[in-house]
Write a protein that holds these residues in place. Sequence first.
Motif, PDB file in Angstrom:
ATOM      1  N   PRO A  51       0.805  -1.231   0.000  1.00  0.00           N
ATOM      2  CA  PRO A  51       0.000   0.000   0.000  1.00  0.00           C
ATOM      3  C   PRO A  51       0.829   1.269   0.000  1.00  0.00           C
ATOM      4  CG  PRO A  51      -0.931  -1.603   1.520  1.00  0.00           C
ATOM      5  CD  PRO A  51       0.379  -2.167   1.061  1.00  0.00           C
ATOM      6  N   SER A  75      -7.041  -2.824   7.680  1.00  0.00           N
ATOM      7  CA  SER A  75      -8.332  -2.971   7.000  1.00  0.00           C
ATOM      8  C   SER A  75      -9.117  -4.105   7.627  1.00  0.00           C
ATOM      9  CB  SER A  75      -8.132  -3.283   5.512  1.00  0.00           C
ATOM     10  OG  SER A  75      -7.577  -2.198   4.822  1.00  0.00           O
ATOM     11  N   GLN A 119      -8.990   0.155  -4.104  1.00  0.00           N
ATOM     12  CA  GLN A 119      -8.391  -0.160  -5.393  1.00  0.00           C
ATOM     13  C   GLN A 119      -9.286  -1.185  -6.104  1.00  0.00           C
ATOM     14  OE1 GLN A 119      -4.633  -2.462  -5.529  1.00  0.00           O
ATOM     15  NE2 GLN A 119      -3.726  -0.661  -6.518  1.00  0.00           N
ATOM     16  N   ARG A 178     -10.054  -4.121  -3.228  1.00  0.00           N
ATOM     17  CA  ARG A 178      -9.396  -4.324  -1.936  1.00  0.00           C
ATOM     18  C   ARG A 178      -9.103  -2.965  -1.324  1.00  0.00           C
ATOM     19  NH1 ARG A 178      -3.361  -6.477  -3.873  1.00  0.00           N
ATOM     20  NH2 ARG A 178      -2.839  -4.666  -5.172  1.00  0.00           N
ATOM     21  N   THR A 179      -8.681  -2.957  -0.082  1.00  0.00           N
ATOM     22  CA  THR A 179      -8.454  -1.698   0.622  1.00  0.00           C
ATOM     23  C   THR A 179      -7.117  -1.726   1.356  1.00  0.00           C
ATOM     24  OG1 THR A 179      -9.526  -2.421   2.676  1.00  0.00           O
ATOM     25  CG2 THR A 179     -10.934  -1.407   0.991  1.00  0.00           C
ATOM     26  N   SER A 180      -6.624  -0.516   1.639  1.00  0.00           N
ATOM     27  CA  SER A 180      -5.481  -0.368   2.540  1.00  0.00           C
ATOM     28  C   SER A 180      -5.772   0.807   3.471  1.00  0.00           C
ATOM     29  CB  SER A 180      -4.179  -0.118   1.761  1.00  0.00           C
ATOM     30  OG  SER A 180      -4.181   1.168   1.186  1.00  0.00           O
ATOM     31  N   TRP A 191      -2.272  -5.181   1.543  1.00  0.00           N
ATOM     32  CA  TRP A 191      -3.649  -4.900   1.149  1.00  0.00           C
ATOM     33  C   TRP A 191      -4.583  -5.903   1.825  1.00  0.00           C
ATOM     34  CZ3 TRP A 191      -5.229  -0.788  -1.754  1.00  0.00           C
ATOM     35  CH2 TRP A 191      -4.256  -0.071  -2.460  1.00  0.00           C
TER      36      TRP A 191
END
Length: 674
Positions: A51, A75, A119, A178-180, A191
């Motif tokens: 990230p 996350s 993302q 996905r997220t960070s 991530w």
Amino acid sequence: MQTTRRGMPGRRFSTRAAIGAALLAIVPFVTTTTAVASPAKDRDPGITAPPSATPAAGPEVRGLAAAGGGSRPVSGKNLQAGPAFTKDSAGIWQTNRTSVTLRNTVTDADGDKSDLSFQVYTTDASGNPKDQVQLTDPDTGKPAAYGVLVSDFVTSGGTAHVTLRYGDLKPNTTYAFRTSAFDGALYETTWSSWAKFHTRGRAVDIKLPEPKKDAPAVNQDDHQEPQKIPQPSMASVPPTEPPTGLSAPSGWNCGKVNAKTGIQPCSRVVPRVSKSGRQALVRQASSGLPHLVDWCETYTDSHIKRYEACISGFTYEYEGIVVKDGEPTGEVLNASWAVGQEVRLSGNGGTFTQQLILVPVEVDPKFVSVTLDVQFDCLMADDCSNGPQSWDGALEWTGVDPLSHNAIGKIDHTWTPTDKVDLLDLSTKITAYSPVANPAATRWQADGAQIRCEKIASATPGCTFYKYVPTWVMNFTKTPPAVAHAWLIQSKLPNHPGSRAANNPMFFLPAKDKNAPGRDPDDNRKVICPDGWAATYGNPDATTVPEISAGDKASCDEFAYASSYNSGGMPSGIGGLNEVDTGNDCVQTYATRVKQGEWHLYDDIRGAAPTWKEFCGRSAMSGWINSTSMGGAFSSGFSGKYRLLDKDPYWVDFPQFAHCDATKATVACTVPKP
């Protein structure tokens, strides 16, 4: 509000950033990195990059954790996509639009606020992430830094979310995201896990040609099919006598028995033509019967149009009942004529013409001869005058050569206005008599051919067969998207406004001073299409046609029309049939040119798909197309032409769409038919 931040906005939300700043002054090995979003390699460092390689949320303070700066945010595992935030059996989120909202929880062991970077990737045939989707900053409309969107800061354990801008995602497509997490100073090291979501497909895809500015006007007369009406009803003409040996309800009007011959005369109208009568009509038609209304020869019963009537397919009968010693002997003398009555009105005047055709079917020689006396009446003597009759052919037939000739009579009637509107009935009385039988009379009129004369639709008087329901056909060649929108709404929605097949006519709402509730049709429009709606809220892909109309702007088109009681904006308390609160309750579509020569009417994929239980339609499209599709074409070419008054019904027909199937969940069609 979600943001795509550069620099260090985290200082507003977290004490971690303040700690990092202090450490910069006392710990020489603590450094920061600044996000540089322009090079493509920085925007998309690769699917395996950490990230911190895409620091869209702000620069990370390196070495902060080692310097005792605390824990990194993490996350959550509650990745969701929606609306409507539901999964299918495969665990894929099913979104009902392309302006998708993504969300996930985020925690920080130190209790700091954190945000999430989201993302998004396309997926391959196996459902695995393939290529990063370069997302757009929803606030600026420009590419987002590193192609990701960053949420607002939320408290530890809270849910962060972003909403993707319309146009970033395609309909009917599966994506992975996905997220960070970032707390203003530190990113999490990896991530989150992936979650997949699928955007909904289009519910409407109607392929259309280019609008043609100079397309000729539609000849509305070509689309007015004759409307069947009941056969004429008979009325007695006093004084009458009961038919000897028959019951009074048998339908005969009878005179007194002739004292010299013992014959009682009777007459009646029969709402049909016998076999011999049809044969007589065929013989006469082949010799060229003159018609006041040219299409009358096509029909064997009674029909009307807005200005024409064919009252035919019935028989006038005259018979003589032979009586002896007060009882019928069983011998009956018969004479009959097939009758055709034709009427032509004027939309621009109070004078109209009718013609009566009498075709003899039989005349018993024992009658010697039969003479008919015909009286044409306009049953409103104070307001309707009758001109002189003119006949081609004598009104006497002999038994020697009973089929020798036809008789064709004409007469003009004139409405003299004493008020703005009058209803007129045309009634015809025939009295038959013979040297051996007394007169017998019968009167008839066709209730379905009642005439309305008025000076409301126009200051010039005019008369119509107002029970005829005319058909409005929009100009498809000139404005294809507007016609497609009207067809879609009429065909697909349960109220089917203007549909002949569903027997749900459109009901005309004229100008405010000409309708009963005093409703301005523009007030209906403002409910569905408020001023400025298209520019502010309409689909941005709606295509205008400045090459046709300079300065053309996006506009809001509604169906059913604002000038109708069917409009969603017409209040039910004053006769509205489909009242809704706002245009948001309607099916939402837009018209766009995908390439030169090819347009499409699409449902607005920014929101949920239509339920098809709505009662109206709202579409973003070119203002020129919208206004031209109705405007003067309707007022002068239809409502004025056929003198529509308040609440008059009419049909709306779309002949170019006859091959399209609106019963399927997705309405897809190419018009005209390839």
